[in-house]
Motif scaffolding. Structure first.
Motif, mmCIF file in Angstrom:
data_model
loop_
_atom_site.group_PDB
_atom_site.id
_atom_site.type_symbol
_atom_site.label_atom_id
_atom_site.label_comp_id
_atom_site.label_asym_id
_atom_site.label_seq_id
_atom_site.Cartn_x
_atom_site.Cartn_y
_atom_site.Cartn_z
ATOM 1 N N ARG A 88 0.852 -1.189 0.000
ATOM 2 C CA ARG A 88 0.000 0.000 0.000
ATOM 3 C C ARG A 88 0.886 1.236 0.000
ATOM 4 O O ARG A 88 1.879 1.293 0.736
ATOM 5 C CB ARG A 88 -0.880 -0.008 1.247
ATOM 6 C CG ARG A 88 -1.834 1.155 1.287
ATOM 7 C CD ARG A 88 -2.781 1.045 2.438
ATOM 8 N NE ARG A 88 -3.667 2.182 2.434
ATOM 9 C CZ ARG A 88 -4.417 2.523 3.446
ATOM 10 N NH1 ARG A 88 -4.421 1.795 4.537
ATOM 11 N NH2 ARG A 88 -5.198 3.582 3.380
ATOM 12 N N MET A 90 0.688 5.448 0.444
ATOM 13 C CA MET A 90 -0.187 6.514 0.924
ATOM 14 C C MET A 90 0.483 7.872 0.747
ATOM 15 O O MET A 90 1.666 8.030 1.054
ATOM 16 C CB MET A 90 -0.512 6.297 2.405
ATOM 17 C CG MET A 90 -1.274 5.018 2.683
ATOM 18 S SD MET A 90 -1.467 4.694 4.463
ATOM 19 C CE MET A 90 -2.641 5.979 4.910
ATOM 20 N N THR A 91 -0.283 8.846 0.291
ATOM 21 C CA THR A 91 0.200 10.224 0.179
ATOM 22 C C THR A 91 0.168 10.874 1.567
ATOM 23 O O THR A 91 -0.390 10.314 2.514
ATOM 24 C CB THR A 91 -0.683 11.037 -0.772
ATOM 25 O OG1 THR A 91 -1.989 11.129 -0.190
ATOM 26 C CG2 THR A 91 -0.753 10.417 -2.156
ATOM 27 N N ALA A 93 -1.641 13.410 2.488
ATOM 28 C CA ALA A 93 -3.043 13.640 2.851
ATOM 29 C C ALA A 93 -3.708 12.354 3.346
ATOM 30 O O ALA A 93 -4.484 12.372 4.308
ATOM 31 C CB ALA A 93 -3.808 14.211 1.660
ATOM 32 N N GLU A 94 -3.403 11.222 2.721
ATOM 33 C CA GLU A 94 -3.983 9.945 3.145
ATOM 34 C C GLU A 94 -3.473 9.523 4.526
ATOM 35 O O GLU A 94 -4.226 8.985 5.335
ATOM 36 C CB GLU A 94 -3.668 8.855 2.119
ATOM 37 C CG GLU A 94 -4.406 9.048 0.809
ATOM 38 C CD GLU A 94 -3.909 8.133 -0.293
ATOM 39 O OE1 GLU A 94 -4.737 7.770 -1.142
ATOM 40 O OE2 GLU A 94 -2.700 7.791 -0.323
ATOM 41 N N GLU A 97 -5.229 11.732 7.109
ATOM 42 C CA GLU A 97 -6.625 11.304 7.239
ATOM 43 C C GLU A 97 -6.728 9.993 8.007
ATOM 44 O O GLU A 97 -7.630 9.810 8.828
ATOM 45 C CB GLU A 97 -7.251 11.137 5.846
ATOM 46 C CG GLU A 97 -8.656 10.576 5.863
ATOM 47 C CD GLU A 97 -9.679 11.436 6.572
ATOM 48 O OE1 GLU A 97 -10.689 10.875 7.045
ATOM 49 O OE2 GLU A 97 -9.494 12.670 6.648
ATOM 50 N N ALA A 98 -5.799 9.080 7.790
ATOM 51 C CA ALA A 98 -5.860 7.751 8.437
ATOM 52 C C ALA A 98 -5.440 7.788 9.905
ATOM 53 O O ALA A 98 -6.021 7.096 10.726
ATOM 54 C CB ALA A 98 -4.975 6.776 7.681
#
Length: 103
Positions: A88, A90-91, A93-94, A97-98
């Protein structure tokens, strides 16, 4: 490398410095040489207590494949890990958010 551990189940020998690096995590370093040791999610939620541990701390981490790559949009252009389809990514922002605490 990441794993889940119950509070008090991780034992570390040696001089370690731990500090809160964000509202949702802490980082730890060797107090002698400054080597990064771990990043741990401290916020409540699904990821609470997860450690991201530096693979270089293990004698033979060469056979392990990465499963998560974070801040993929911030990595230097010359960095490339093999097997991008198998993990996976993730940026920034991700990640926020997570892992960031929800208001």
């Amino acid at each position: 490398m990441a794993f889940e551990a119950d509070a008090g189940s991780v034992e570390v020998a040696g001089p370690v410095k731990v500090f809160t690096s964000s509202e949702w995590a802490e980082r730890a370093f060797c107090a002698t040489c400054g080597s990064a040791l771990w990043y741990r999610i401290t916020a409540p939620g699904l990821m609470h207590g997860q450690y991201q541990i530096a693979a270089g701390l293990f004698d033979n981490a060469g056979g392990m494949a990465p499963r998560l790559e974070v801040y993929i949009d911030k990595k230097p252009a010359g960095y490339a890990l093999e097997g991008g389809d198998a993990r996976r990514q993730m940026t920034e922002a991700e990640v926020i958010e997570a892992f960031a605490p929800k208001e």
